[in-house]
Design a protein around this motif. Structure first.
Motif, PDB file in Angstrom:
ATOM      1  N   ALA A 100       0.802  -1.219   0.000  1.00  0.00           N
ATOM      2  CA  ALA A 100       0.000   0.000   0.000  1.00  0.00           C
ATOM      3  C   ALA A 100       0.835   1.269   0.000  1.00  0.00           C
ATOM      4  N   ASN A 101       2.071   1.190   0.474  1.00  0.00           N
ATOM      5  CA  ASN A 101       2.890   2.418   0.501  1.00  0.00           C
ATOM      6  C   ASN A 101       3.750   2.576  -0.741  1.00  0.00           C
ATOM      7  N   ASN A 102       3.533   1.743  -1.773  1.00  0.00           N
ATOM      8  CA  ASN A 102       4.254   1.906  -3.035  1.00  0.00           C
ATOM      9  C   ASN A 102       3.604   2.984  -3.893  1.00  0.00           C
ATOM     10  N   PRO A 103       4.386   3.630  -4.779  1.00  0.00           N
ATOM     11  CA  PRO A 103       3.851   4.708  -5.615  1.00  0.00           C
ATOM     12  C   PRO A 103       2.731   4.265  -6.552  1.00  0.00           C
ATOM     13  N   ASP A 104       2.629   2.958  -6.848  1.00  0.00           N
ATOM     14  CA  ASP A 104       1.595   2.511  -7.787  1.00  0.00           C
ATOM     15  C   ASP A 104       0.206   2.440  -7.153  1.00  0.00           C
ATOM     16  N   ASN A 105       0.111   2.693  -5.853  1.00  0.00           N
ATOM     17  CA  ASN A 105      -1.192   2.679  -5.194  1.00  0.00           C
ATOM     18  C   ASN A 105      -1.864   4.039  -5.354  1.00  0.00           C
ATOM     19  N   THR A 106      -2.349   4.298  -6.547  1.00  0.00           N
ATOM     20  CA  THR A 106      -2.968   5.578  -6.872  1.00  0.00           C
ATOM     21  C   THR A 106      -4.483   5.414  -6.974  1.00  0.00           C
TER      22      THR A 106
END
Length: 531
Positions: free
Chosen positions: A353-359
């Motif tokens: 959830a804290n990765n940049p792809d979680n938009t």
């Protein structure tokens, strides 16, 4: 005459409606349940207890000083004394076996207890049952976790001597698990033997001994369950993988307890959710209720997904957890008292959830799942959404679409916290109990999850970490907040308030005027939310 009849019908309907609300608020009034949590984290302690208290149950928890913290293991002897002192008059005891044997979850990983000490504490369950034979005891415990990375042995969570060998231990356990299942190639078998020789002897000895102690304790607890000293035993494989030491031990424990029915013993993945599931089971048994549950999965791999930190397919885990919680799976949603809608990624992979792809941009599986939930809600089904496409927080795209569709507070329950089974187990235990709650109580529980799982874990925590990094007193090596703790609470509160204003449309009766957070474990990963 017809007007008088209609007036009478309306009056009777209002009376029934009023009495049903009174029943919902007092369904467990005056009934005492003893609850020994895994430790004092909000999710395993206060947030679990809050669910049962909304039904009117008097959930009695040991004093804070006896519970395990991040730094302290807790006090097993004190917990046993407390349990005995409070047993008279209780309807049930829901107890963490880890807390009563080792002090806490962390204590189970890095204690210095002997086999004799652990055996003596296990035997106390038999004595306790003998002294209080009419008190149902619902035990929940963990199968020791498998080290996944070197950081797993940092900050006191595992013995420090593992740190230089953590990855080798993990890889060795993967190969041993595969080898025993007959799935390791000859090359992998040679790698396993080589790896075993490369691990420092002192580390291998300690690691093997520690796992043996936990394994033997769980076998003894299974024996006690077969002897009816425990009414139910729920064991969860903590932070493992499909091939791992945790999975290896789970398989052997399942074989050991195979003659005990699934209505008395379950061994699945998980840890933090086990207490909620057992508290639900205790309440359902008290009410002599076996609710029907329907499970629905997203497109793609769906129920065959093996999430990160999980030892089995999520569908298998859900099936077993439904039984553990006291429910029964049904094949049609129209027959269900709870529809569990489980959101996974179509490819079966778990993101972070804290990765940049979680938009907020919808992905391949976002809209099919949202449309399924919308259809269920539109038909009047009580829907609980398990948000497990990402680990350690909510799926921003999913939540944004649920918000846009005005579904957030039309659900029965929601969860998106930590590992997949932490989410599904806690959500199931909560969701099965919400049918006896009024809407205000359900909304309060969901708001906590939206603030914590969506707001804090998936969004605020990352921004807060950047802000805390430059603060004097923050310990960069351990991640301890220490001197930055007050700053983290104030800044985190500010960020969460901003997030809530922009993303959560509150229903009537709820307010965030007093919203604030703290960090009870002196790190950013957990927060306690007040509103």
């Amino acid at each position: 005459m017809r007007k008088i009849f209609l007036l009478l019908v309306i009056t009777m309907s209002l009376a029934l409606l009023t009495s049903s609300f009174a029943f919902a608020a007092n369904v467990g009034q005056g009934k005492k349940i003893l609850f020994v949590p895994l430790d004092n984290r909000p999710i395993t302690d206060k947030e679990t207890v809050d669910v049962a208290k909304k039904l009117g149950y008097d959930v009695v928890v040991p004093p804070e000083k006896l519970l395990g913290t991040r730094e302290q293991h807790g006090n097993p002897d004190g917990l046993w004394d407390w349990l005995r002192a409070n047993a008279p008059g209780a309807k049930a005891a829901v107890v963490s076996t880890d807390a009563l044997l080792y002090g806490s979850l962390v204590g189970s990983r890095n204690h210095e207890l002997t086999q004799e000490q652990i055996t003596e504490r296990v035997n106390r369950f038999h004595t306790f049952h003998k002294d209080f034979p009419r008190l149902p005891i619902y035990g929940f415990g963990t199968v020791l976790r498998t080290l996944l990375t070197a950081t797993h042995s940092g900050a006191g969570m595992e013995p420090a001597i593992y740190q230089q060998n953590a990855v080798k231990i993990r890889d060795f356990s993967v190969l041993r698990d595969k080898a025993e299942m007959g799935l390791a190639s000859k090359k992998e078998q040679r790698q396993m033997q080589k790896m075993q020789q490369e691990i420092a002897p002192a580390v291998m000895e300690d690691w093997t001994h520690r796992h043996d102690l936990n394994f033997n304790a769980n076998k003894a607890l299974i024996d006690l369950t077969q002897q009816n000293a425990l009414s139910f035993l729920f064991l969860g494989g903590d932070d493992g993988a499909f091939y791992s030491q945790t999975h290896y031990e789970m398989r052997h424990l399942q074989e050991y307890g195979k003659n005990i029915g699934k209505t008395k013993l379950q061994i699945t993945s998980g840890a933090d959710e086990l207490g909620m599931v057992m508290l639900c089971r205790a309440i359902l048994d008290d009410k002599r209720d076996i609710p029907f549950v329907y499970t629905a999965y997203n497109i793609g791999k769906g129920r065959d997904t093996i999430p990160a930190y999980c030892n089995e397919k999520i569908g298998d885990d859900m099936d077993n957890t439904i039984i553990a919680a006291g429910g029964m799976w049904v094949p049609a949603p129209e027959r269900a008292e709870l529809v569990m809608a489980v959101s996974t990624n179509p490819d079966g992979k778990t993101g972070s959830a804290n990765n940049p792809d979680n938009t907020i941009k919808p992905r391949k599986g976002t809209m099919p799942f949202v449309n399924m939930v919308k259809d269920f809600v539109g038909k009047g089904y009580p829907v609980a959404v398990a948000d497990i496409a990402y680990g350690n927080g909510a799926d921003n795209a999913l939540m944004n679409e649920l918000r846009k569709a005005d579904l957030l507070f039309k659900l029965q329950a929601y969860g998106g916290w930590n590992t997949a089974t932490n989410t599904t187990g806690f959500l199931l235990g909560t969701g099965l109990l919400t049918k006896w709650m009024d809407k205000q109580s359900r909304d309060e529980l969901m708001l906590t999850r939206y603030l914590e799982d969506w707001g804090y874990q998936a969004n605020v925590r990352q921004s807060l970490a950047s802000a805390v990094w430059s603060q004097p007193g923050f310990n960069h090596q351990t991640g301890n907040l220490d001197g930055a703790r007050n700053f983290a609470a104030a800044k985190g509160t500010e960020l969460l308030q901003d997030f809530a204003r922009q993303n959560i449309n509150l229903p009537a009766g709820l307010s965030l005027a007093k919203l604030h957070i703290t960090h009870p474990w002196n790190r950013l990963f957990e927060c306690e939310i007040f509103f």
